[in-house]
Every structure is written in structure tokens, then in C-alpha cells.
Design an enzyme around this catalytic site. Sequence first.
Site, short mmCIF file in Angstrom:
data_model
loop_
_atom_site.label_atom_id
_atom_site.label_comp_id
_atom_site.label_asym_id
_atom_site.label_seq_id
_atom_site.Cartn_x
_atom_site.Cartn_y
_atom_site.Cartn_z
N CYS A 32 -1.13 8.73 8.22
CA CYS A 32 -1.46 10.16 8.14
C CYS A 32 -2.93 10.45 8.43
O CYS A 32 -3.25 11.35 9.20
CB CYS A 32 -1.08 10.73 6.78
SG CYS A 32 -1.59 9.69 5.38
N HIS B 67 -4.83 16.48 3.86
CA HIS B 67 -5.96 15.56 3.89
C HIS B 67 -7.13 16.24 4.62
O HIS B 67 -6.93 16.88 5.65
CB HIS B 67 -5.61 14.29 4.68
CG HIS B 67 -4.64 13.38 4.00
ND1 HIS B 67 -4.20 13.53 2.70
CD2 HIS B 67 -4.03 12.24 4.45
CE1 HIS B 67 -3.37 12.54 2.39
NE2 HIS B 67 -3.24 11.76 3.44
#
Lengths: 345, 345
Positions: free
Chosen positions: B132, B252
Site C-alpha cells: 500500500c 496513509h
Amino acid sequence: MSTQKLFNVAVVGATGAVGEQILKLLAERNFPIKSLKLLSSARSAGKQIEFKGKDYTIEEAKPESFAGVDIALFSAGGDVSKALIPHAVEYGTVCIDNTNAYRMDEQTPLIVPEVNINKVSEHKGIIANPNCSTIQMVAALKPLYDRYGISRIIVSTYQAVSGAGAKAIDEMLRQSSEHLLGNEVNPDILPTGSLPVKHQIAFNVIPQIDKFADNGFTLEEMKMIRETKKIMDDESLEVTATCVRVPVVYGHSESVYVELKQDFDIDDVKGLLSDSPGLVLVDDPAGQQYPMPLDATGKNDVFVGRIRRDLSNARGLNMWIVSDNLLKGAAWNAVQIAEHIASLK
Amino acid sequence: MSTQKLFNVAVVGATGAVGEQILKLLAERNFPIKSLKLLSSARSAGKQIEFKGKDYTIEEAKPESFAGVDIALFSAGGDVSKALIPHAVEYGTVCIDNTNAYRMDEQTPLIVPEVNINKVSEHKGIIANPNCSTIQMVAALKPLYDRYGISRIIVSTYQAVSGAGAKAIDEMLRQSSEHLLGNEVNPDILPTGSLPVKHQIAFNVIPQIDKFADNGFTLEEMKMIRETKKIMDDESLEVTATCVRVPVVYGHSESVYVELKQDFDIDDVKGLLSDSPGLVLVDDPAGQQYPMPLDATGKNDVFVGRIRRDLSNARGLNMWIVSDNLLKGAAWNAVQIAEHIASLK
């Protein structure tokens, strides 16, 4: 037994988050106080504060408040410092200023005791305490600078909301409760009280601390860049910074990349940091031990860990630096300076 | 009107956080499905999941489950992928693997569609979806790499707890409640479920994601370093990373410093990023607008902002990259690959 010299001390901003920590430290350290004056804005004047078992009444800070004061510690905002410090200096008070007002003033030494305590002697009545995020970084980097030289610093911060004051702490905790209850969250203070746009900090991160300069950096980032060069006394030092607010109450964390001027052995680096005053090495990957803000809260030290060589650059070093932003980042650094001043008299 | 080819699709790990998002996207995108097989561990087998108004019964994933399956999306952990993918490949299934099992395998292309979709054709039955934190960074850097060249990347991450699974989200929210109520917080999962030491994530940051390698980097950091070079197809690229968990649910964030190989104009950089597919430029300092995880939640795009030139290095560029780690960081990137595979048939 020697007779210790005692000082008339004033604390300006005594009711603030940093002022409170300064008083706690002056008591804990048994600072040689003859008389103590607690000063604040008119709004807080008249309140009582206990210090070493005795009640003190807060007085409104005015130019004439400093008559007879030997040492004054200022943490009531830059405007208050700008308005009062010139008067205090005229009275002969040595002013330790925790605000941004005089940090980049050429006449004013900018002091982190572990780095440049020798510069205190150059003061003309004012000694500036650096920005919280700068203090912990330069304290951790100074031993490396002296041993290996540093050509470049690239830092990204993870800064606690207490750096924006007690109201920002309240806001973050309130927002967290509202979010958990599924209620609407109405941001009110962060990223910065004086600007119109507000963002939620609970369960979020905000890449803005203080206002923006025209160059795209925030003033917090510019403080880290300029203050680091001034404290290290090296304008050739390349510094860039990204300052970010995270939902943490106390303790700033910093991911710091440094490029050293010489080759280094990683165990030597760890040993050097471990042996340096004011630093605590917490670096045990196998035991999952590294500095974290929750562990640093309430402590005066600067914690360093995650020390490792950049795999792509033999002179590159990654590290992680954490400290309580209200203590080493503010009150403790100021009290260290005050202790040094006291020791010289 | 052309007749669209339809596919027999399997989703392995259908009940997990990423599997759930994959199903949502397959429905939203109206993926050309002939038959859909939802697979999981024996524990979840028998459960019902609705897809486009029809109930599907989850089956236990076994080697023979893949007979007749054209495309399978795996997100049930590296061990499941290692155990089942070789069998699926034998059945002729094209496997899109969201785990770490085959990412660095030389036979397996590691794909971010905006960066290297052309490599999909090299697959031998397996296509790997990157980590990710890597995906959002390379998606944002690719236009700069193509226009200016990149010599070095230094990244510090601010990663959401959802990256550690649904249990880590529950833990963070429970810890937050306990902390606010003044109760004891007993960490149970983070930093990583498989290791003995646990740390509180609520109102804290943890500079550890995944286990530590012997070189002092975590496996998450090593993934960012190695995967970035593989995806960019440039082993000379210098990359270093510090990966940090923050108390955020989804999204994130990354503070990224890049050194370009050529001079650049900062407005050209902004224009280039703004015009690139999959990227959204959010960069208005005067209006206090920049990417934040709360704003990126639930969106497929990668958001970039805080674009500014390093004041100490004319080829240095600071930027801030945010994306939903379960979408572009996982499910959306996998579905983009599946759509590409489908378009080729």
C-alpha cells in the site's frame, strides 16, 4: 558550606501550559529563588498559584513589573515578549524568551544548552529558547555534527497538539469523543487559531503547523530550517523540513535523515548518542524498543532510536527522535538556561 | 453493439477488509462477471455475502476451487497465496495477488497501472499488487520520473491502522475510548500481531510496521525500498524509508523528499501532477488546502500537495502524498489490474 546566591525571578505566562511546567521545574530543581513574581495577562491576574507550598497571586504583566527582577522567563506569546522584554532589559533583568520574538535577532543568542551554552555569555539581556521541534533535533544531532560533520538534514515531524496550547488538547480530546460517539465533529482551533480554515485533528493528520510563507513552507518549517543553522552556527548546513500535526497529546516525534561528512560505524554512532548528556538511546529492534511520545511524556530527556545506515548512501543515517515538547522543547530548556545564568553569578 | 467477454472471477479472502472493498469495486465498476466465487478460510465458509443484489455463499478456498476460474484476486495473507496460487496457475487462472508472497519474484510483474501497466503482458499466471505505502508513492512520482528523472527518494510515512486489518481498527478505537475514560489501555495487536511486544496506538505514534530485518529497517521499509526500484525498473534509484503507524483509521500519508536529475519549475511540477491520471493535486497554502487522510477516505485517487522546492538544494522537491490504503493501496489497484486483463481478452 558556601552561601548560594539567590535570585528575584519572574515567570511571564505563569498560567499557560509552558508556564506551569516552568514552575514545576523551578520547584523540582530547587532553583535559588529569593522572590518569585508570577505574571500574566490582565485576564488571569488575581488568580492564586501554589509554589513550594506557598500561594502566589498572579499579577498583570506591565513594563514596571520587572524592577528588581534578576531573571525573567517569558512564555506568553510573541506579542507579549516584544512589548515587555525591552522594558525588562532596561531594568537589568536577564530575559529568557520562549517565544519566536527574538530567536532570529542577531543580538540574541539562541540556546540549546547541550549544543551552544557557550554563546549565553554574548547576551545583551535576552536569551532566546528555540522552537520545540528544533530543540530536540539539534540536541540529538550535535554529537554527530562534532564527530563526523553534517552536510544535510531532511526532517519530517509528528507533532503533538499540546504545541498549539491547552485549548488544542481539549479540542483533540473532545473531537475524539464526538467521533467515537458518531457525532459531528466541528473543528474550532487547529491547524492554527489565527487562521480561518479549521481541520479535524482526531483520527487525522494535518500537514500544517503555523501559517504559510510565500515559498510554500510553513513558518514552523522555516523555524526548523533557520534556527538549526543559527544554533549549529553553520549557514552551509542544508536543512529541509515537513512539519505535521498528529493526534498525540504530548511529545513530538521526528523522522530525521542526515548526511554525514565522513564515513561512520553504526555502533560508534549509537555509542556516541548513548554517552551524550541529555540524550537517551532507545534502540533495540529485536525487543521492539524505540522512542515513542507516550513514553517520553513528562521526561526531560531527548530519546533517540531507529538508528540505521541508509542502504543507498554510505554517509546517510536514518534516525527517530522523540521528546516532550513542553519540557525539553520549552520549559526544561528554559530552566536549564536559567540555571546556567544563575551559576555564573 | 459489441458483445463483451465475461469472466469467471474468484475473490480469495472475500470477508477481509480488502476483500470487502474488492467486491464493492467490482460491483461499482460493473466488472464483466460470468460467475463469481467467494473464497475464504474454513472459518468463514458458509457465510452469505450479497453482491449486486444476489446472495453468495462463501466457500473454503482449496486447490481445486480454481478449476474454470479466469481471474482470481487474492488478499487472504501471504501463506494462503503461497499455498493456493501455484494450483490456480495450473488451472490457467490469472492470479492478482495482493500479498507479499510473489512481489519480489523475478517471474512476477509488480504492477501499478499508472506506472508500468505494460509489464502485465510478461506475467506467467501471477501479477503482484505492491504494498500500500509503495503504490501511492510511485503513482505520484512516476510523472516526475519520466519528465525530470529521479536520483533519490527519502520518505517518512504516517500509516493508518486499517493497514494492519480490521482488528487493529477495533483496537485503536477501543484504546481511544479507554484512554478518554481514564481507564487502563491494554495493547493487544499493534505494532504487529505476530510479535510479542505490544504498544498503545491511541494518542501515540509507533515507528514500527511489520518485523525488523537485521539491517535495522522494518520489513515495511524494505518493501518500500525494493518494490519502488522494481516498479520503476531502476535499480540505481536511491531510496530510504521510515514507516510509522499513526492513530488514523483509513488513509496513509507520506512526507516525500525527492532529488530530481534536472532543474525544474515548481509550477510545471504542479501542472504535471495535476494532469496525471489517478492523481489529484490539492495544493493551496493560502486556502489551507492540502491532502489529509480524512478527506482521502473512500476515494480511489492519490492526493498530492505541499509541493515546494528544497531551499537548500535546487533539485530537491518536498511533497505530501495521501491515499486510502484499502483502495488505491490495495483493492482499487488490484481491480484496475483485473480490468486491464479483462480488456486484453
